[in-house]
Design an enzyme around this catalytic site. Structure first.
Site, PDB file in Angstrom:
ATOM      1  N   CYS A   1      85.967  68.498  -4.548  1.00  0.00           N
ATOM      2  CA  CYS A   1      84.842  68.373  -5.637  1.00  0.00           C
ATOM      3  C   CYS A   1      83.764  67.914  -4.837  1.00  0.00           C
ATOM      4  O   CYS A   1      82.624  68.425  -5.041  1.00  0.00           O
ATOM      5  CB  CYS A   1      85.150  67.609  -6.865  1.00  0.00           C
TER       6      CYS A   1
ATOM      7  N   ASP B   1      89.041  75.559   7.210  1.00  0.00           N
ATOM      8  CA  ASP B   1      89.881  74.393   7.244  1.00  0.00           C
ATOM      9  C   ASP B   1      89.389  73.586   8.271  1.00  0.00           C
ATOM     10  O   ASP B   1      89.009  74.150   9.376  1.00  0.00           O
ATOM     11  CB  ASP B   1      91.391  74.645   7.322  1.00  0.00           C
TER      12      ASP B   1
ATOM     13  N   ASN C   1     100.381  74.867  -1.386  1.00  0.00           N
ATOM     14  CA  ASN C   1     101.324  73.528  -1.292  1.00  0.00           C
ATOM     15  C   ASN C   1     101.136  72.849  -2.620  1.00  0.00           C
ATOM     16  O   ASN C   1      99.957  72.560  -2.920  1.00  0.00           O
ATOM     17  CB  ASN C   1     100.869  72.731   0.007  1.00  0.00           C
TER      18      ASN C   1
ATOM     19  N   THR D   1      98.222  67.864   0.249  1.00  0.00           N
ATOM     20  CA  THR D   1      97.447  66.380   0.869  1.00  0.00           C
ATOM     21  C   THR D   1      96.257  66.122  -0.257  1.00  0.00           C
ATOM     22  O   THR D   1      95.862  65.071  -0.265  1.00  0.00           O
ATOM     23  CB  THR D   1      97.331  66.261   2.221  1.00  0.00           C
TER      24      THR D   1
ATOM     25  N   HIS E   1      94.308  74.643  -4.245  1.00  0.00           N
ATOM     26  CA  HIS E   1      93.790  75.344  -3.030  1.00  0.00           C
ATOM     27  C   HIS E   1      94.818  76.234  -2.504  1.00  0.00           C
ATOM     28  O   HIS E   1      95.874  75.859  -2.638  1.00  0.00           O
ATOM     29  CB  HIS E   1      92.963  74.588  -2.045  1.00  0.00           C
TER      30      HIS E   1
HETATM   31  P1  5GP Z   1      96.861  70.808   1.812  1.00  0.00           P
HETATM   32  O1  5GP Z   1      97.762  70.122   2.688  1.00  0.00           O
HETATM   33  O2  5GP Z   1      96.664  69.817   0.609  1.00  0.00           O
HETATM   34  O3  5GP Z   1      97.908  71.762   1.458  1.00  0.00           O
HETATM   35  O4  5GP Z   1      95.860  71.132   2.376  1.00  0.00           O
HETATM   36  C1  5GP Z   1      94.637  70.430   2.770  1.00  0.00           C
HETATM   37  C2  5GP Z   1      93.991  70.946   3.818  1.00  0.00           C
HETATM   38  O5  5GP Z   1      92.655  70.728   3.571  1.00  0.00           O
HETATM   39  C3  5GP Z   1      94.471  70.990   5.208  1.00  0.00           C
HETATM   40  O6  5GP Z   1      94.685  71.920   5.835  1.00  0.00           O
HETATM   41  C4  5GP Z   1      93.398  70.022   5.659  1.00  0.00           C
HETATM   42  O7  5GP Z   1      93.263  70.315   7.169  1.00  0.00           O
HETATM   43  C5  5GP Z   1      91.999  70.402   5.020  1.00  0.00           C
HETATM   44  N1  5GP Z   1      91.127  69.448   5.011  1.00  0.00           N
HETATM   45  C6  5GP Z   1      91.355  67.938   4.984  1.00  0.00           C
HETATM   46  N2  5GP Z   1      90.087  67.534   4.776  1.00  0.00           N
HETATM   47  C7  5GP Z   1      88.999  68.585   4.888  1.00  0.00           C
HETATM   48  C8  5GP Z   1      87.576  68.211   5.012  1.00  0.00           C
HETATM   49  O8  5GP Z   1      87.170  67.352   5.125  1.00  0.00           O
HETATM   50  N3  5GP Z   1      87.147  69.464   5.248  1.00  0.00           N
HETATM   51  C9  5GP Z   1      87.753  70.730   5.458  1.00  0.00           C
HETATM   52  N4  5GP Z   1      86.920  71.733   5.803  1.00  0.00           N
HETATM   53  N5  5GP Z   1      88.959  70.830   5.354  1.00  0.00           N
HETATM   54  C10 5GP Z   1      89.798  69.714   5.258  1.00  0.00           C
HETATM   55 ZN    ZN Z   2      88.426  68.440  -7.487  1.00  0.00          ZN
END
Ligand code: 5GP
Ligand code: ZN
Length: 114
Positions: free
Chosen positions: A8, A31, A87, A95, A100
């Site tokens: 957000c 990412d 995920n 995470t 997303h």
């Molecule tokens: P999840 O693990 O929740 O499926 O994916 C979260 C993704 O967000 C991860 O691939 C991580 O590298 C990415 N991510 C986390 N923090 C940031 C950020 O501050 N900026 C960007 N561009 N990506 C982020």
């Molecule tokens: Zn949000």
């Protein structure tokens, strides 16, 4: 906007991101820790904790599907192919608790992903 939600904050511009696509409902950005030569994150601008929080029949899922197709064309990977990942929850590897989809391309993918 959900309080203390990283994505957000990215939508609001409070946290910077490298944006690739944006419309009224969806934002796509690179990412920060890419797992492939092309690794994009597709998010709805409306906050949902996960895919489980999206009401049945909500048009956002169809809009995301349309954006995925547009990204494949824009990134030039319609022939080579690509991977889309959602995920969900702790065991799913989520995470960031804002719905997303990962768009990964530019290398051969293995299956199962581990
Ligand atoms: P999840 O693990 O929740 O499926 O994916 C979260 C993704 O967000 C991860 O691939 C991580 O590298 C990415 N991510 C986390 N923090 C940031 C950020 O501050 N900026 C960007 N561009 N990506 C982020
Ligand atoms: Zn949000």
């Amino acid at each position: 906007m959900a309080e203390d939600c990283l994505f957000c904050k990215i939508i609001d511009g409070e946290v910077p991101s490298d944006k690739v696509y944006e419309d009224d409902d969806i934002l796509v950005f690179k990412d920060i820790d890419p797992q492939a030569p092309i690794h994009l994150v597709i998010i709805p601008k409306q906050h949902y904790d996960s895919i489980l929080a999206v009401p049945a029949g909500d048009p956002i899922m169809g809009k995301i599907q349309t954006v995925i197709s547009r990204l494949a064309i824009k990134m030039g990977v319609t022939e080579d192919g690509f991977r889309v990942v959602n995920n969900c929850g702790p065991s799913g590897g989520q995470t960031v608790p804002h719905l997303h989809f990962h768009f990964l391309a530019g290398r051969d993918m293995k299956w199962p992903p581990g």
